[in-house]
Enzyme design. Sequence first.
Site, PDB file in Angstrom:
ATOM      1  N   ASP A  60     -42.072  14.997 -79.636  1.00 35.22           N
ATOM      2  CA  ASP A  60     -40.889  15.569 -79.008  1.00 35.22           C
ATOM      3  C   ASP A  60     -40.529  14.739 -77.772  1.00 35.22           C
ATOM      4  O   ASP A  60     -41.416  14.446 -76.965  1.00 35.22           O
ATOM      5  CB  ASP A  60     -41.241  17.017 -78.603  1.00 35.22           C
ATOM      6  CG  ASP A  60     -40.031  17.812 -78.220  1.00 35.22           C
ATOM      7  OD1 ASP A  60     -39.086  17.242 -77.647  1.00 35.22           O
ATOM      8  OD2 ASP A  60     -40.038  19.030 -78.479  1.00 35.22           O
ATOM      9  N   THR A 140     -21.348  10.536 -77.237  1.00 32.31           N
ATOM     10  CA  THR A 140     -20.292  10.872 -78.204  1.00 32.31           C
ATOM     11  C   THR A 140     -18.931  10.977 -77.510  1.00 32.31           C
ATOM     12  O   THR A 140     -18.869  11.319 -76.311  1.00 32.31           O
ATOM     13  CB  THR A 140     -20.631  12.218 -78.885  1.00 32.31           C
ATOM     14  OG1 THR A 140     -19.453  12.744 -79.487  1.00 32.31           O
ATOM     15  CG2 THR A 140     -21.133  13.259 -77.899  1.00 32.31           C
ATOM     16  N   ASP A 141     -17.871  10.748 -78.274  1.00 28.98           N
ATOM     17  CA  ASP A 141     -16.529  10.933 -77.707  1.00 28.98           C
ATOM     18  C   ASP A 141     -16.231  12.402 -77.416  1.00 28.98           C
ATOM     19  O   ASP A 141     -15.278  12.718 -76.700  1.00 28.98           O
ATOM     20  CB  ASP A 141     -15.464  10.332 -78.647  1.00 28.98           C
ATOM     21  CG  ASP A 141     -15.438  10.967 -80.032  1.00 28.98           C
ATOM     22  OD1 ASP A 141     -16.301  11.814 -80.339  1.00 28.98           O
ATOM     23  OD2 ASP A 141     -14.549  10.604 -80.838  1.00 28.98           O
ATOM     24  N   GLU A 142     -17.076  13.298 -77.955  1.00 31.97           N
ATOM     25  CA  GLU A 142     -16.798  14.732 -77.768  1.00 31.97           C
ATOM     26  C   GLU A 142     -16.946  15.160 -76.306  1.00 31.97           C
ATOM     27  O   GLU A 142     -16.481  16.224 -75.915  1.00 31.97           O
ATOM     28  CB  GLU A 142     -17.688  15.582 -78.697  1.00 31.97           C
ATOM     29  CG  GLU A 142     -17.502  15.164 -80.144  1.00 31.97           C
ATOM     30  CD  GLU A 142     -18.070  16.117 -81.182  1.00 31.97           C
ATOM     31  OE1 GLU A 142     -18.244  17.300 -80.890  1.00 31.97           O
ATOM     32  OE2 GLU A 142     -18.334  15.638 -82.308  1.00 31.97           O
ATOM     33  N   TYR A 165     -22.656  21.910 -77.916  1.00 26.89           N
ATOM     34  CA  TYR A 165     -23.157  20.557 -78.223  1.00 26.89           C
ATOM     35  C   TYR A 165     -22.585  19.538 -77.247  1.00 26.89           C
ATOM     36  O   TYR A 165     -23.329  18.781 -76.603  1.00 26.89           O
ATOM     37  CB  TYR A 165     -22.781  20.177 -79.662  1.00 26.89           C
ATOM     38  CG  TYR A 165     -22.877  18.684 -79.947  1.00 26.89           C
ATOM     39  CD1 TYR A 165     -24.107  18.037 -79.974  1.00 26.89           C
ATOM     40  CD2 TYR A 165     -21.720  17.919 -80.168  1.00 26.89           C
ATOM     41  CE1 TYR A 165     -24.198  16.661 -80.222  1.00 26.89           C
ATOM     42  CE2 TYR A 165     -21.800  16.553 -80.409  1.00 26.89           C
ATOM     43  CZ  TYR A 165     -23.045  15.927 -80.437  1.00 26.89           C
ATOM     44  OH  TYR A 165     -23.123  14.573 -80.663  1.00 26.89           O
ATOM     45  N   LYS A 169     -24.366  17.156 -74.322  1.00 27.14           N
ATOM     46  CA  LYS A 169     -24.306  15.684 -74.320  1.00 27.14           C
ATOM     47  C   LYS A 169     -23.665  15.188 -73.011  1.00 27.14           C
ATOM     48  O   LYS A 169     -24.057  14.158 -72.468  1.00 27.14           O
ATOM     49  CB  LYS A 169     -23.496  15.175 -75.518  1.00 27.14           C
ATOM     50  CG  LYS A 169     -24.146  15.413 -76.884  1.00 27.14           C
ATOM     51  CD  LYS A 169     -25.431  14.643 -77.100  1.00 27.14           C
ATOM     52  CE  LYS A 169     -25.234  13.159 -77.265  1.00 27.14           C
ATOM     53  NZ  LYS A 169     -26.522  12.468 -77.563  1.00 27.14           N
ATOM     54  N   ASN A 194     -16.681   9.867 -84.657  1.00 28.71           N
ATOM     55  CA  ASN A 194     -17.435  10.363 -85.824  1.00 28.71           C
ATOM     56  C   ASN A 194     -17.891   9.228 -86.723  1.00 28.71           C
ATOM     57  O   ASN A 194     -17.082   8.399 -87.125  1.00 28.71           O
ATOM     58  CB  ASN A 194     -16.559  11.304 -86.658  1.00 28.71           C
ATOM     59  CG  ASN A 194     -16.376  12.650 -85.993  1.00 28.71           C
ATOM     60  OD1 ASN A 194     -15.845  12.738 -84.885  1.00 28.71           O
ATOM     61  ND2 ASN A 194     -16.828  13.704 -86.652  1.00 28.71           N
TER      62      ASN A 194
HETATM   63  P1  NAD Z   1     -29.153  13.605 -86.592  1.00 24.97           P
HETATM   64  O1  NAD Z   1     -29.067  15.074 -86.346  1.00 24.97           O
HETATM   65  O2  NAD Z   1     -28.912  13.067 -87.957  1.00 24.97           O
HETATM   66  O3  NAD Z   1     -30.599  13.077 -86.142  1.00 24.97           O
HETATM   67  C1  NAD Z   1     -31.225  13.504 -84.967  1.00 24.97           C
HETATM   68  C2  NAD Z   1     -32.664  13.013 -84.998  1.00 24.97           C
HETATM   69  O4  NAD Z   1     -33.298  13.402 -83.766  1.00 24.97           O
HETATM   70  C3  NAD Z   1     -33.504  13.621 -86.118  1.00 24.97           C
HETATM   71  O5  NAD Z   1     -34.298  12.625 -86.730  1.00 24.97           O
HETATM   72  C4  NAD Z   1     -34.382  14.644 -85.410  1.00 24.97           C
HETATM   73  O6  NAD Z   1     -35.639  14.848 -86.050  1.00 24.97           O
HETATM   74  C5  NAD Z   1     -34.550  13.995 -84.048  1.00 24.97           C
HETATM   75  N1  NAD Z   1     -34.859  14.962 -82.978  1.00 24.97           N
HETATM   76  C6  NAD Z   1     -34.218  16.135 -82.721  1.00 24.97           C
HETATM   77  N2  NAD Z   1     -34.791  16.744 -81.668  1.00 24.97           N
HETATM   78  C7  NAD Z   1     -35.802  15.938 -81.241  1.00 24.97           C
HETATM   79  C8  NAD Z   1     -36.740  16.013 -80.179  1.00 24.97           C
HETATM   80  N3  NAD Z   1     -36.754  17.058 -79.354  1.00 24.97           N
HETATM   81  N4  NAD Z   1     -37.636  15.015 -80.030  1.00 24.97           N
HETATM   82  C9  NAD Z   1     -37.622  13.941 -80.884  1.00 24.97           C
HETATM   83  N5  NAD Z   1     -36.767  13.828 -81.906  1.00 24.97           N
HETATM   84  C10 NAD Z   1     -35.851  14.805 -82.079  1.00 24.97           C
HETATM   85  O7  NAD Z   1     -28.157  12.948 -85.533  1.00 24.97           O
HETATM   86  P2  NAD Z   1     -27.193  11.688 -85.679  1.00 24.97           P
HETATM   87  O8  NAD Z   1     -25.936  12.104 -86.322  1.00 24.97           O
HETATM   88  O9  NAD Z   1     -27.958  10.557 -86.221  1.00 24.97           O
HETATM   89  O10 NAD Z   1     -26.862  11.402 -84.144  1.00 24.97           O
HETATM   90  C11 NAD Z   1     -27.714  10.585 -83.362  1.00 24.97           C
HETATM   91  C12 NAD Z   1     -27.162  10.522 -81.949  1.00 24.97           C
HETATM   92  O11 NAD Z   1     -25.834   9.998 -81.971  1.00 24.97           O
HETATM   93  C13 NAD Z   1     -27.075  11.888 -81.278  1.00 24.97           C
HETATM   94  O12 NAD Z   1     -27.476  11.725 -79.925  1.00 24.97           O
HETATM   95  C14 NAD Z   1     -25.597  12.246 -81.373  1.00 24.97           C
HETATM   96  O13 NAD Z   1     -25.218  13.057 -80.281  1.00 24.97           O
HETATM   97  C15 NAD Z   1     -24.955  10.873 -81.295  1.00 24.97           C
HETATM   98  N6  NAD Z   1     -23.649  10.743 -81.977  1.00 24.97           N
HETATM   99  C16 NAD Z   1     -23.482  11.156 -83.261  1.00 24.97           C
HETATM  100  C17 NAD Z   1     -22.260  10.953 -83.899  1.00 24.97           C
HETATM  101  C18 NAD Z   1     -22.057  11.340 -85.353  1.00 24.97           C
HETATM  102  O14 NAD Z   1     -20.969  11.185 -85.895  1.00 24.97           O
HETATM  103  N7  NAD Z   1     -23.071  11.799 -86.069  1.00 24.97           N
HETATM  104  C19 NAD Z   1     -21.203  10.360 -83.220  1.00 24.97           C
HETATM  105  C20 NAD Z   1     -21.401   9.956 -81.895  1.00 24.97           C
HETATM  106  C21 NAD Z   1     -22.628  10.146 -81.295  1.00 24.97           C
HETATM  107  P1  TYD Z   2     -18.449  17.576 -88.355  1.00 21.51           P
HETATM  108  O1  TYD Z   2     -18.799  16.635 -89.450  1.00 21.51           O
HETATM  109  O2  TYD Z   2     -19.289  18.783 -88.137  1.00 21.51           O
HETATM  110  O3  TYD Z   2     -18.357  16.692 -87.010  1.00 21.51           O
HETATM  111  P2  TYD Z   2     -17.777  17.095 -85.538  1.00 21.51           P
HETATM  112  O4  TYD Z   2     -17.607  18.546 -85.447  1.00 21.51           O
HETATM  113  O5  TYD Z   2     -18.849  16.593 -84.639  1.00 21.51           O
HETATM  114  O6  TYD Z   2     -16.493  16.325 -85.412  1.00 21.51           O
HETATM  115  O7  TYD Z   2     -16.965  18.071 -88.566  1.00 21.51           O
HETATM  116  C1  TYD Z   2     -15.898  17.141 -88.687  1.00 21.51           C
HETATM  117  C2  TYD Z   2     -14.615  17.945 -88.814  1.00 21.51           C
HETATM  118  O8  TYD Z   2     -14.634  18.639 -90.070  1.00 21.51           O
HETATM  119  C3  TYD Z   2     -14.480  19.007 -87.738  1.00 21.51           C
HETATM  120  O9  TYD Z   2     -13.106  19.091 -87.350  1.00 21.51           O
HETATM  121  C4  TYD Z   2     -14.895  20.296 -88.438  1.00 21.51           C
HETATM  122  C5  TYD Z   2     -14.513  20.056 -89.886  1.00 21.51           C
HETATM  123  N1  TYD Z   2     -15.356  20.701 -90.913  1.00 21.51           N
HETATM  124  C6  TYD Z   2     -14.775  21.443 -91.933  1.00 21.51           C
HETATM  125  O10 TYD Z   2     -13.544  21.592 -91.996  1.00 21.51           O
HETATM  126  N2  TYD Z   2     -15.595  22.007 -92.874  1.00 21.51           N
HETATM  127  C7  TYD Z   2     -16.946  21.879 -92.840  1.00 21.51           C
HETATM  128  O11 TYD Z   2     -17.658  22.466 -93.731  1.00 21.51           O
HETATM  129  C8  TYD Z   2     -17.529  21.098 -91.793  1.00 21.51           C
HETATM  130  C9  TYD Z   2     -19.023  20.935 -91.700  1.00 21.51           C
HETATM  131  C10 TYD Z   2     -16.695  20.521 -90.845  1.00 21.51           C
END
Ligand code: NAD
Ligand code: TYD
Length: 379
Positions: A60, A140-142, A165, A169, A194
């Site tokens: 962790d 993230t851009d969020e 979330y 962040k 995303n």
């Molecule tokens: P994910 O949920 O697929 O993976 C998260 C990973 O972190 C997992 O392997 C999980 O086991 C590990 N984890 C969770 N809690 C933990 C802890 N306490 N200690 C150690 N490991 C832990 O996430 P993702 O989509 O790959 O995103 C990775 C990063 O990128 C995140 O910080 C997210 O905020 C950021 N991000 C994601 C997106 C997107 O589109 N998915 C976009 C911009 C930024």
């Molecule tokens: P998501 O993949 O959860 O990413 P984020 O919320 O971080 O942008 O969702 C992308 C967009 O899709 C978001 O506007 C929510 C929408 N969404 C649906 O309409 N249906 C779904 O089942 C999910 C998971 C997301």
Amino acid sequence: MKTYLVTGAAGFIGANYIKYLLRIHEHIRVVILDALTYAGNLGTIAGDIDNERCIFVRGDICDRALVDDLFARYKFDYVVNFAAESHVDRSIENPQLFLLTNILGTQNLLDAARRAWVMGRDETGYPTWRAGVRYHQVSTDEVYGSLGDEGYFTEQTPLCPHSPYSASKTSADLFVMAYRDTYHMPVSITRCSNNYGPYHFPEKLIPLIIKNILEGKHLPVYGNGSNVRDWLYVEDHCKAIDLVVREGKPGEVYNVGGHNEKTNLEIVKLTIATIHRLMESHPEYRQVLKKKEIGPDGEIDISWINDDLITFVKDRLGHDQRYAIDPTKIREELGWYPETTFEVGIVRTIEWYLNHQDWVEEVTSGDYQKYYERMYKDR
Ligand code: NAD
Ligand code: TYD
């Protein structure tokens, strides 16, 4: 040789990142720290772990003793923090977990890096740092909140998160900047839009839609489907992080995005049409469908893979309307640009899922079914 601590690399983007790193750079060592939550899957990175260039530690990021021990043992040059609770819908259900991992976990890593990397003090009292080290936060851009119909997020856009979330962040980003300002720590942050691509857990929109189509289920679109996201192929994000960690100015934020805005409804319709097209041109892909009714032409019927699968469901609470990134800074300073167009990336992604149903089954074998029922039954 540089040694990286990469956290969260059993998840979607982190796994793609370590695969990219190990492919691009020969003389590096990567230590992965991952708690293997529901979102982490060891199978995703098992082929990369060789205990020489790539070492895996289950743990962790909030565990102070463990993280200190890793710093002492491996003498990291770079920390790249992906580990996070990453799903907005889960953060609406259970905000506190997001504070623990995303905020306290980040602060624990920052503190461990400070203990390991500070060499002394300069004449003004600020810590001096081991040469060449860097703490990189994957953000993230969020954190910028939501846009109307016009405009883009730049690095100067005020932080204005809405979901638990994105609030967690944002707090983490503020701690990273606090360590920069208070201790002159060499840090950087990327804020990306995303991502989509291989190894994406099927709770997020694109992989969930793909999975549901293959199972012949309805496709849940929140609200009226008009929300806009700026989609980037995951490897382009990995390339951006690699550039920023090695060449980005310390103390800076870089926005990452590829000017690829689409409404959710467009994404869902495109995914339906692409799967249909691929199954038409490659009938062997039809074998992965759960529903295997034979059509009049003697092949598995795919006529039902159409927009009628779409179901509009109750909207997400506090649903951000539009995200869109202005990537001018990273393009001009580091020469980054997205190499994979959406047209290419979405086909590559869907084909990856069609060819890796064993991976989907593995990652959804735990609590996924319960999660799905809980999240979607009242929508
Ligand atoms: P994910 O949920 O697929 O993976 C998260 C990973 O972190 C997992 O392997 C999980 O086991 C590990 N984890 C969770 N809690 C933990 C802890 N306490 N200690 C150690 N490991 C832990 O996430 P993702 O989509 O790959 O995103 C990775 C990063 O990128 C995140 O910080 C997210 O905020 C950021 N991000 C994601 C997106 C997107 O589109 N998915 C976009 C911009 C930024
Ligand atoms: P998501 O993949 O959860 O990413 P984020 O919320 O971080 O942008 O969702 C992308 C967009 O899709 C978001 O506007 C929510 C929408 N969404 C649906 O309409 N249906 C779904 O089942 C999910 C998971 C997301």
